[in-house]
Write a protein that holds these residues in place. Structure first.
Motif, short mmCIF file in Angstrom:
data_model
loop_
_atom_site.label_atom_id
_atom_site.label_comp_id
_atom_site.label_asym_id
_atom_site.label_seq_id
_atom_site.Cartn_x
_atom_site.Cartn_y
_atom_site.Cartn_z
N PRO A 62 -3.24 6.11 8.85
CA PRO A 62 -1.87 5.69 8.55
C PRO A 62 -1.86 4.29 7.92
O PRO A 62 -2.82 3.53 8.06
CB PRO A 62 -1.19 5.67 9.92
CG PRO A 62 -2.05 6.51 10.80
CD PRO A 62 -3.44 6.38 10.27
N PRO A 63 -0.78 3.96 7.22
CA PRO A 63 -0.66 2.62 6.64
C PRO A 63 -0.96 1.54 7.68
O PRO A 63 -0.58 1.66 8.84
CB PRO A 63 0.79 2.56 6.17
CG PRO A 63 1.10 3.99 5.82
CD PRO A 63 0.39 4.79 6.89
N ARG A 78 -1.03 3.08 -7.85
CA ARG A 78 -1.72 2.92 -6.56
C ARG A 78 -2.66 1.73 -6.57
O ARG A 78 -3.33 1.46 -7.58
CB ARG A 78 -2.56 4.17 -6.26
CG ARG A 78 -1.73 5.39 -6.09
CD ARG A 78 -2.63 6.58 -5.95
NE ARG A 78 -2.03 7.62 -6.78
CZ ARG A 78 -2.65 8.65 -7.25
NH1 ARG A 78 -3.91 8.83 -6.99
NH2 ARG A 78 -2.04 9.53 -7.99
N GLU A 88 1.11 0.87 2.18
CA GLU A 88 2.33 1.65 2.46
C GLU A 88 2.89 2.16 1.14
O GLU A 88 3.02 1.36 0.21
CB GLU A 88 3.35 0.75 3.15
CG GLU A 88 4.65 1.40 3.50
CD GLU A 88 4.58 2.17 4.81
OE1 GLU A 88 5.14 3.27 4.82
OE2 GLU A 88 3.98 1.71 5.77
N PRO A 89 3.24 3.40 0.93
CA PRO A 89 2.91 4.52 1.82
C PRO A 89 1.46 4.91 1.62
O PRO A 89 0.88 4.67 0.57
CB PRO A 89 3.84 5.61 1.35
CG PRO A 89 4.01 5.37 -0.12
CD PRO A 89 3.97 3.86 -0.27
N GLY A 90 0.90 5.55 2.62
CA GLY A 90 -0.49 6.01 2.51
C GLY A 90 -0.61 7.14 1.51
O GLY A 90 0.33 7.48 0.79
N GLY A 93 1.64 10.82 3.70
CA GLY A 93 1.45 9.38 3.60
C GLY A 93 0.62 8.80 4.73
O GLY A 93 0.75 7.63 5.07
N THR A 94 -0.27 9.64 5.32
CA THR A 94 -1.05 9.20 6.48
C THR A 94 -2.55 9.21 6.22
O THR A 94 -3.34 9.39 7.14
CB THR A 94 -0.75 10.11 7.69
OG1 THR A 94 -1.09 11.45 7.33
CG2 THR A 94 0.70 10.00 8.13
#
Length: 157
Positions: free
Chosen positions: A54-55, A76, A115-117, A122-123
């Motif tokens: 996670p972020p 990114r 953030e976000p992943g 997004g994890t």
């Protein structure tokens, strides 16, 4: 005849995953998406693995090397480490804690998942490894990916 399933690492422990590489996320993460080599270099595939992170999760150098790139690619934040011998690891999205040209040690924190992943939830953090100019499965550097072997067991009399 009885057959026994033997993991290759049990036959030759020295031939297991290459020494010196470590997971870039700790504790050992789940793999959310596996490596999918494209049929041709220009075709779609998944040129790395997505590790559950996670972020905010620390990202560590899987092997010693020199940071060769930190910056934004498309949309990114990317971090690349040149490990020598033609091996480079890339991570995205990562808020880098290092700069291009910095030497890093195996296991050193090089950044945090941004953030976000990565991935649908997004994890995750995406980890790609190149040997020369070819993407390869990063898991081969931290796991023994050889297939298991069935060996016959002699019958007892």
């Amino acid at each position: 005849m009885l057959l026994v399933l033997v993991h290759p690492g049990a036959l030759s422990p020295a031939a297991a995953a290459p020494a010196g590489w470590a997971w870039p996320v700790s504790p050992r993460p789940a793999v959310e998406r596996h490596f999918e080599a494209p049929a041709k270099k220009w075709l779609p595939g998944h040129r790395g693995v997505d590790l559950h992170a996670p972020p905010g999760t620390e990202v560590r150098a899987p092997q010693a090397g020199t940071v060769s790139f930190t910056g934004v690619v498309v949309d990114r934040e990317v971090l690349t480490i040149d490990h020598g011998d033609g091996h480079r690891s890339s991570f995205e999205p990562v808020d880098a804690a290092v700069r291009s040209g910095d030497r890093v040690a195996r296991g050193q924190v090089v950044g945090h998942v941004a953030e976000p992943g990565h991935g649908p939830g997004g994890t995750a953090v995406h980890w790609g490894v190149r040997e020369a100019d070819e993407y390869v499965n990063p898991l081969q550097f931290v796991l023994d990916l050889r297939p298991s072997v069935l060996l016959p067991v002699p019958e007892r009399e």
